[in-house]
Design a protein around this motif. Sequence first.
Motif, PDB file in Angstrom:
ATOM      1  N   ASP A  39      47.254  36.375  52.374  1.00  0.00           N
ATOM      2  CA  ASP A  39      45.834  36.066  52.582  1.00  0.00           C
ATOM      3  C   ASP A  39      44.958  37.032  51.785  1.00  0.00           C
ATOM      4  O   ASP A  39      43.968  36.623  51.166  1.00  0.00           O
ATOM      5  CB  ASP A  39      45.477  36.160  54.067  1.00  0.00           C
ATOM      6  CG  ASP A  39      46.122  35.054  54.883  1.00  0.00           C
ATOM      7  OD1 ASP A  39      46.500  34.030  54.295  1.00  0.00           O
ATOM      8  OD2 ASP A  39      46.227  35.223  56.121  1.00  0.00           O
ATOM      9  N   ILE A  40      45.308  38.320  51.816  1.00  0.00           N
ATOM     10  CA  ILE A  40      44.541  39.317  51.065  1.00  0.00           C
ATOM     11  C   ILE A  40      44.589  39.015  49.578  1.00  0.00           C
ATOM     12  O   ILE A  40      43.569  39.047  48.870  1.00  0.00           O
ATOM     13  CB  ILE A  40      45.097  40.728  51.344  1.00  0.00           C
ATOM     14  CG1 ILE A  40      44.848  41.118  52.806  1.00  0.00           C
ATOM     15  CG2 ILE A  40      44.464  41.756  50.404  1.00  0.00           C
ATOM     16  CD1 ILE A  40      45.547  42.398  53.221  1.00  0.00           C
ATOM     17  N   GLU A  41      45.775  38.694  49.091  1.00  0.00           N
ATOM     18  CA  GLU A  41      45.938  38.403  47.672  1.00  0.00           C
ATOM     19  C   GLU A  41      45.110  37.189  47.265  1.00  0.00           C
ATOM     20  O   GLU A  41      44.523  37.152  46.180  1.00  0.00           O
ATOM     21  CB  GLU A  41      47.415  38.168  47.363  1.00  0.00           C
ATOM     22  CG  GLU A  41      47.691  37.928  45.886  1.00  0.00           C
ATOM     23  CD  GLU A  41      49.180  37.739  45.601  1.00  0.00           C
ATOM     24  OE1 GLU A  41      49.519  37.268  44.507  1.00  0.00           O
ATOM     25  OE2 GLU A  41      49.996  38.068  46.495  1.00  0.00           O
ATOM     26  N   SER A  42      45.040  36.205  48.156  1.00  0.00           N
ATOM     27  CA  SER A  42      44.268  34.995  47.853  1.00  0.00           C
ATOM     28  C   SER A  42      42.793  35.331  47.657  1.00  0.00           C
ATOM     29  O   SER A  42      42.151  34.858  46.691  1.00  0.00           O
ATOM     30  CB  SER A  42      44.430  33.988  48.988  1.00  0.00           C
ATOM     31  OG  SER A  42      43.588  32.868  48.796  1.00  0.00           O
ATOM     32  N   TYR A  43      42.230  36.172  48.526  1.00  0.00           N
ATOM     33  CA  TYR A  43      40.820  36.551  48.398  1.00  0.00           C
ATOM     34  C   TYR A  43      40.600  37.458  47.191  1.00  0.00           C
ATOM     35  O   TYR A  43      39.550  37.403  46.537  1.00  0.00           O
ATOM     36  CB  TYR A  43      40.327  37.223  49.676  1.00  0.00           C
ATOM     37  CG  TYR A  43      40.058  36.236  50.781  1.00  0.00           C
ATOM     38  CD1 TYR A  43      38.982  35.348  50.685  1.00  0.00           C
ATOM     39  CD2 TYR A  43      40.873  36.172  51.907  1.00  0.00           C
ATOM     40  CE1 TYR A  43      38.731  34.430  51.710  1.00  0.00           C
ATOM     41  CE2 TYR A  43      40.630  35.272  52.925  1.00  0.00           C
ATOM     42  CZ  TYR A  43      39.559  34.394  52.822  1.00  0.00           C
ATOM     43  OH  TYR A  43      39.307  33.478  53.810  1.00  0.00           O
ATOM     44  N   GLN A  44      41.592  38.277  46.900  1.00  0.00           N
ATOM     45  CA  GLN A  44      41.477  39.131  45.712  1.00  0.00           C
ATOM     46  C   GLN A  44      41.454  38.287  44.443  1.00  0.00           C
ATOM     47  O   GLN A  44      40.731  38.585  43.481  1.00  0.00           O
ATOM     48  CB  GLN A  44      42.622  40.142  45.680  1.00  0.00           C
ATOM     49  CG  GLN A  44      42.465  41.242  46.731  1.00  0.00           C
ATOM     50  CD  GLN A  44      43.685  42.161  46.802  1.00  0.00           C
ATOM     51  OE1 GLN A  44      44.789  41.773  46.382  1.00  0.00           O
ATOM     52  NE2 GLN A  44      43.481  43.373  47.327  1.00  0.00           N
TER      53      GLN A  44
END
Length: 237
Positions: free
Chosen positions: A225-230
Amino acid sequence: MTNIKVMYAGQQQQTITSLEVAEMVGREHKNVMQDIRKISADLGQLKIQPSSYFTESTYKNNQNKTQPMFLLTKQGCELYGNRMTGIEGTAFAIKYIERFNEMEQVIQHNLPTDPLELALTAALDTRKEVAAIKEDVDYLKDNMRINTYQEKTLQDIVKRKAMKALGGYKSLAYEMLANKVFRAAWRDFKNHFGISTYKELPAKRFDEGVKLLNYWEPGASLRMDIESYQNQQSLID
């Protein structure tokens, strides 16, 4: 009846416990404790030291838990008895006078007269007191929770780990997932130690808590999820 508390000459005055007093007057111990605290407060207002009458102490209950009680001197019993009138006051006076007489007889029959024996007896009593104190200290060590400074240390570690994982305050991942990351960190922490809040961490396991949080990283799903927003932020930038 509660065991007689015998004090040898040269130590403090002979006393009986508030537990015994409660038994003598047929009241709940907590109510006797309240009475004594009220009398002590009155003595304080009169600029009289309550220690000549009552001394705070502790005892172990049937669950081996340390509970408060008072030790009453003969003067303390007289003062407490003055709050009662009629036959109740008379009955209490008879009981505590008999109890102090019993203690005097025990002392007369058991007090050593040889100086060396007296010294050995005092040393033995001191050793028992030290052992009891050590037992209380060990209990506190086993049950004491982390202090405010240690709580702040754990909070700072979680904050640092979360900021690193999210990419800082200004990141899109922080804006969208900060609460989720913080919750995940504390959830893993509480599950590891079997506690309902990090503040319940035993002080003796504080170093283990620091080590755990320094090792902590978001789980695979949260990292995705973090990678997606990054990735979304990189397209915006």
